[in-house]
Design an enzyme around this catalytic site. Structure first.
Site, PDB file in Angstrom:
ATOM      1  N   GLU A  63      -5.507  -0.099  -7.309  1.00 38.05           N
ATOM      2  CA  GLU A  63      -4.457   0.841  -7.709  1.00 38.05           C
ATOM      3  C   GLU A  63      -3.366   0.030  -8.397  1.00 38.05           C
ATOM      4  O   GLU A  63      -2.746  -0.831  -7.777  1.00 38.05           O
ATOM      5  CB  GLU A  63      -3.866   1.514  -6.464  1.00 38.05           C
ATOM      6  CG  GLU A  63      -4.112   2.979  -6.362  1.00 38.05           C
ATOM      7  CD  GLU A  63      -3.380   3.621  -5.191  1.00 38.05           C
ATOM      8  OE1 GLU A  63      -3.135   4.825  -5.282  1.00 38.05           O
ATOM      9  OE2 GLU A  63      -3.068   2.941  -4.193  1.00 38.05           O
TER      10      GLU A  63
ATOM     11  N   ASN B 184      -2.934   6.190  -0.313  1.00 35.83           N
ATOM     12  CA  ASN B 184      -2.407   6.407   1.031  1.00 35.83           C
ATOM     13  C   ASN B 184      -1.634   7.707   1.187  1.00 35.83           C
ATOM     14  O   ASN B 184      -1.431   8.166   2.311  1.00 35.83           O
ATOM     15  CB  ASN B 184      -1.556   5.217   1.462  1.00 35.83           C
ATOM     16  CG  ASN B 184      -2.435   4.067   1.920  1.00 35.83           C
ATOM     17  OD1 ASN B 184      -3.453   4.280   2.558  1.00 35.83           O
ATOM     18  ND2 ASN B 184      -2.068   2.846   1.572  1.00 35.83           N
TER      19      ASN B 184
ATOM     20  N   SER C  42       0.812  -1.207   0.000  1.00 33.75           N
ATOM     21  CA  SER C  42       0.000   0.000   0.000  1.00 33.75           C
ATOM     22  C   SER C  42       0.849   1.262   0.000  1.00 33.75           C
ATOM     23  O   SER C  42       0.302   2.368  -0.027  1.00 33.75           O
ATOM     24  CB  SER C  42      -0.922   0.000   1.231  1.00 33.75           C
ATOM     25  OG  SER C  42      -0.165  -0.145   2.416  1.00 33.75           O
TER      26      SER C  42
ATOM     27  N   HIS D  45      -2.576  -2.845  -5.810  1.00 35.79           N
ATOM     28  CA  HIS D  45      -3.019  -2.472  -4.464  1.00 35.79           C
ATOM     29  C   HIS D  45      -4.544  -2.607  -4.392  1.00 35.79           C
ATOM     30  O   HIS D  45      -5.282  -1.738  -4.815  1.00 35.79           O
ATOM     31  CB  HIS D  45      -2.580  -1.039  -4.141  1.00 35.79           C
ATOM     32  CG  HIS D  45      -3.006  -0.574  -2.788  1.00 35.79           C
ATOM     33  ND1 HIS D  45      -3.192   0.752  -2.478  1.00 35.79           N
ATOM     34  CD2 HIS D  45      -3.293  -1.269  -1.649  1.00 35.79           C
ATOM     35  CE1 HIS D  45      -3.572   0.862  -1.223  1.00 35.79           C
ATOM     36  NE2 HIS D  45      -3.645  -0.339  -0.698  1.00 35.79           N
TER      37      HIS D  45
END
Length: 321
Positions: free
Chosen positions: A175, A213, A142, A163
């Protein structure tokens, strides 16, 4: 006259690209059987892929299969799939405790181990040795650099980030993180594969935290700072974000759900990667992780969790007297 080594390298690249273009994704290996690993295995298996789920712990694999079965039961109860679909999904998954056995026929490996740089690098070093030449190596990281992961292999063009979001069978986003050397062919194939999982892939470049993130974790960290400074309590902070910003879950509850240790790890990646003090983790987050209060998985974080109860109860240390 062209250098022979240069010609050999060009030939190898052309051959590898040919393999990738003609690769039919069929056999998937998933490294790790935790929350993300079993969710990824479930998702691929439900779409008809042959899945090898790999973990060094046999009890962890048994627990993962039980979790997948229970999650499939929920989908059956909703009428989305049949009992026959559930049986077929479970049949598509084979478990392994020895990585070399699990990946020997893999077209794609998705690593979903702990969010720790050294653990992931060691896994990819080993995968480079034991996987077939055509195998694409993906990480569910992540936040950790795909370029850094790829550098420990001899197939950087075939290393990519996938991800997934938690819970994997439910959340639509993937992702797709393109490393510095990831080829167009591999990127396009992973985008296509993600769509075949009924996901919506978004291609992003390889910078710390990627998109999800880099935005989410500083927000969670700021919510913890807001609590730490005494601006408001746990419930108040989460209520403001749910009702005022239309978030389905408040940032402190979400932090508990993700795992406070994971949140701290990602904040460290952001701070190290960008060298910016704005990514420094709140001291309260650091102390909670040090004390073993990791959120839902440890039974206590900003809220406390009791088996069998869905009631949201603020942890004793954050209750107002």
């Amino acid at each position: 006259m062209q250098n022979k080594k240069h010609i050999d390298l060009q030939t190898k690249i052309i051959y590898n690209n040919h393999l990738t273009k003609n690769l039919k994704m069929k056999n998937i290996a998933v490294i790790g059987s935790g929350t993300m690993g079993n969710g990824i295995a479930h998702t691929f298996a439900q779409q008809g892929y042959n899945v090898a789920m790999i973990d060094i712990s046999a009890p962890a694999l048994e627990k993962a299969m039980a979790t997948i079965s229970k999650n499939l039961d929920r989908i059956v109860a909703k009428g989305t799939i049949t009992e026959a679909d559930k049986a077929a999904t479970l049949k598509n998954i084979t478990t392994y405790t020895i990585m070399a056995e699990g990946v020997k026929n893999a077209d794609l490996v998705v690593e979903a181990a702990t969010e720790n740089v050294e653990i992931k690098l060691n896994i990819f070093r080993e995968l480079e040795k034991i996987c077939p030449p055509h195998t694409i190596l993906a990480s569910n990281t992540s936040s950790i650099s795909i370029t850094k992961i790829a550098a420990v292999t001899k197939r950087a063009d075939k290393v990519i980030g996938m991800h997934f979001m938690n819970p994997v069978p439910v959340m639509k986003l993937v992702e797709v993180i393109r490393g510095y050397s990831t080829s167009d062919e591999v990127t396009n194939l992973i985008m296509e594969t993600s769509r075949k999982l009924n996901k919506i892939p978004v291609e992003v470049n390889d910078y710390p935290g990627f998109v999800a993130n880099k935005i989410l974790m500083p927000m969670i960290n700021e919510a913890i700072i807001t609590l730490h400074e005494g601006t408001a309590g746990v419930e108040e902070i989460d209520t403001v974000m749910k009702l005022g910003m239309a978030h389905p879950m408040g940032p402190l509850q979400l932090a508990d759900f993700i795992g406070l240790d994971v949140c701290l790890s990602i904040m460290k990646v952001l701070q190290d990667g960008y060298g910016n003090p704005k990514y420094a983790a709140c001291p309260l987050l650091v102390n909670m992780v040090t004390a073993g209060h990791l959120g839902a998985k440890s039974g206590q974080g900003f809220y406390k969790y009791t088996a069998g109860s869905k009631e949201l109860v603020v942890a004793d240390m954050f209750r107002k007297s």
